[in-house]
Design a protein around this motif. Structure first.
Motif, short mmCIF file in Angstrom:
data_model
loop_
_atom_site.label_atom_id
_atom_site.label_comp_id
_atom_site.label_asym_id
_atom_site.label_seq_id
_atom_site.Cartn_x
_atom_site.Cartn_y
_atom_site.Cartn_z
N ASN A 285 78.44 -13.88 33.79
CA ASN A 285 79.19 -12.68 34.13
C ASN A 285 78.57 -11.46 33.47
O ASN A 285 78.61 -11.31 32.25
CB ASN A 285 80.65 -12.80 33.65
N ARG A 286 78.00 -10.61 34.29
CA ARG A 286 77.40 -9.38 33.77
C ARG A 286 78.01 -8.18 34.49
O ARG A 286 78.00 -8.12 35.72
CB ARG A 286 75.88 -9.39 33.95
N VAL A 287 78.51 -7.25 33.73
CA VAL A 287 79.11 -6.04 34.28
C VAL A 287 78.16 -4.89 34.01
O VAL A 287 77.62 -4.78 32.90
CB VAL A 287 80.48 -5.77 33.63
N PRO A 288 77.90 -4.02 34.98
CA PRO A 288 76.99 -2.89 34.73
C PRO A 288 77.41 -2.07 33.51
O PRO A 288 78.60 -1.92 33.22
CB PRO A 288 77.12 -2.07 36.02
N ASP A 311 75.08 -4.38 45.36
CA ASP A 311 74.85 -5.66 44.71
C ASP A 311 76.06 -6.58 44.92
O ASP A 311 77.21 -6.16 44.72
CB ASP A 311 74.60 -5.45 43.21
N LYS A 312 75.82 -7.81 45.32
CA LYS A 312 76.91 -8.72 45.67
C LYS A 312 77.85 -8.95 44.49
O LYS A 312 79.08 -8.92 44.64
CB LYS A 312 76.33 -10.05 46.16
N TYR A 313 77.27 -9.19 43.31
CA TYR A 313 78.14 -9.47 42.16
C TYR A 313 78.84 -8.19 41.68
O TYR A 313 80.03 -8.18 41.41
CB TYR A 313 77.34 -10.06 40.99
N ALA A 314 78.08 -7.08 41.60
CA ALA A 314 78.65 -5.83 41.10
C ALA A 314 79.76 -5.30 41.99
O ALA A 314 80.69 -4.63 41.52
CB ALA A 314 77.57 -4.77 40.95
N SER A 315 79.69 -5.62 43.29
CA SER A 315 80.71 -5.12 44.22
C SER A 315 81.87 -6.10 44.40
O SER A 315 82.76 -5.85 45.21
CB SER A 315 80.08 -4.83 45.58
N ASP A 316 81.89 -7.18 43.64
CA ASP A 316 83.04 -8.07 43.66
C ASP A 316 84.23 -7.34 43.01
O ASP A 316 84.06 -6.61 42.03
CB ASP A 316 82.72 -9.35 42.87
N SER A 317 85.41 -7.53 43.54
CA SER A 317 86.57 -6.76 43.07
C SER A 317 86.85 -6.99 41.58
O SER A 317 87.23 -6.07 40.87
CB SER A 317 87.81 -7.11 43.90
#
Length: 395
Positions: A285-288, A311-317
């Motif tokens: 789990n990495r958050v910008p 980005d698929k992960y960054a745009s996850d809710s």
């Protein structure tokens, strides 16, 4: 100004009070203010490592009141009531040896100088019944050897439940009847919010990234915020609590960039199970990072942020929500960062992340988040989150 007009919005003192009373901190401070106004003693009882003592240090500092802290379990009755000494007096023409009590230095300072002091008696249930009796009598009578405390002095007792305290002693019925008993039930979500903001203190720049990482993890794993071991041998080592996580944040943030060192310190503070779980979570789990994105918005007003929406992960809710939490914890440093945060929440709302961004609005209204004095909410923010503003302040 009226919310419907969608103009820059300023919070009135009356509305500010409503916001504060929606938090555990605000409600507890209001309660302590009432005890202070009446001179009545109060006992707060709650779990180890959940911020009781730190809360009252901050409470005293906010009100510019000196604080005297006693660990009752480590004191003798004489430390409170004064140490007896023999003196010779002339009585009816004869020299007679009598016993008097020497006023302790702390008590002398309170009655002669610190008239608005806050006296905090910690670990009171860890004292044996005789010492408890001496301290509880002082709390009730507010005097030592006939010398009364000033009316402005506030007395607060703190303790952990006896079932989790080594050598703990419950109060007798008459002793328990001397004061108001209040359970220390700090909501975990609110505690994590406070941790993310370094408990209202400015976060050193080198500490910001790791503090955001830990509090993001804890939001996803609230059970790891406080997990006191049941076995005695485990209790004698590190285990997770707000205090131990915060200590780990401070130390790890000063370490060289080396995973092995970091893991050993985290394990030393929060124990093996929590440290392993945290390590596994951070691998997946990495958050910008918040600050570069906020600074980019501040440097380029009116332009889209650098948040990686594609980005698929960054745009996850869930990732957007975690980023918003970290954003709120970062904005109190300056007007420009606060304005940049508001702009990002408006952008996230427009990108389809309305629930995530809207849930941050009540948080960003709090005075410990809102930052420098006279910070105001911009037009776009009020227009985008009109319902949230109405809910907080009415029409």
């Amino acid at each position: 100004a009226a919310v419907d007009n969608a103009v820059d919005f300023d919070i009135t003192p009356e509305n500010q009070r409503r916001i504060e009373l929606d938090t555990f901190t605000g409600r507890t401070e209001a309660m302590v203010d009432a005890f202070a106004a009446t001179g009545k003693a109060v006992l707060f009882e709650g779990p180890i490592g959940f911020g009781k003592t730190s809360f009252f240090r901050d409470y005293a500092a906010k009100r510019n009141r000196p604080m005297y802290l006693f660990n009752v379990a480590l004191q003798q009755a004489e430390d409170l009531a004064g140490h007896p000494r023999a003196v010779t007096k002339e009585i009816d023409g004869k020299s007679v040896e009598v016993t008097v009590k020497t006023m302790n230095e702390w008590f002398y300072h309170v009655v002669s100088r610190d008239h608005n002091a806050i006296i905090v008696m910690d670990e009171i249930k860890n004292a044996d019944p005789d010492r408890q009796a001496a301290f509880l009598t002082f709390m009730q009578d507010r005097e030592i050897d006939g010398v009364k405390l000033p009316d402005e002095v506030t007395i607060i007792a703190l303790c952990n439940p006896t079932d989790i305290s080594a050598n703990g002693f419950d109060f007798s019925g008459p002793a328990a009847n001397r004061f108001c008993h209040v359970k220390w039930e700090f909501p975990r979500v609110e505690m994590i919010d406070l941790m993310s903001m370094n408990f209202g203190r400015q976060t050193p720049e080198h500490e910001q990234e790791f503090r955001s990482l830990v509090t993001t993890y804890l939001r996803s794993n609230e059970g790891m915020l406080h997990r006191m071991p049941e076995e005695k041998d485990e209790l004698e080592a590190g285990w997770p609590s707000p205090r131990s996580w915060d200590n780990a944040i401070k130390v790890v943030s000063n370490l060289p960039d080396h995973d092995g060192l970091r893991d050993r310190v985290i394990m030393g503070y929060v124990g093996n199970a929590a440290a392993v779980d945290f390590r596994a979570w951070t691998s997946n789990n990495r958050v910008p990072a918040v600050r570069p994105i906020l600074q980019g918005i501040a440097d380029n007003p009116g332009k889209p942020s650098a948040y990686p929406w594609d980005d698929k992960y960054a745009s996850d809710s869930s990732t957007v929500l975690r980023f918003c939490h970290n954003l709120v914890a970062t904005v109190s440093d300056s007007h420009e960062l606060f304005d940049a945060a508001c702009s990002f929440l408006v952008e996230a709302n427009a990108k389809g992340f309305g629930p995530q961004s809207a849930s941050m609005v009540p948080k960003i209204m709090r005075p410990d988040v809102r930052g420098p004095e006279n910070t105001r909410f911009p037009v776009e923010m009020v227009a985008a989150f009109n319902d949230q503003f109405k809910q907080s302040f009415g029409d």
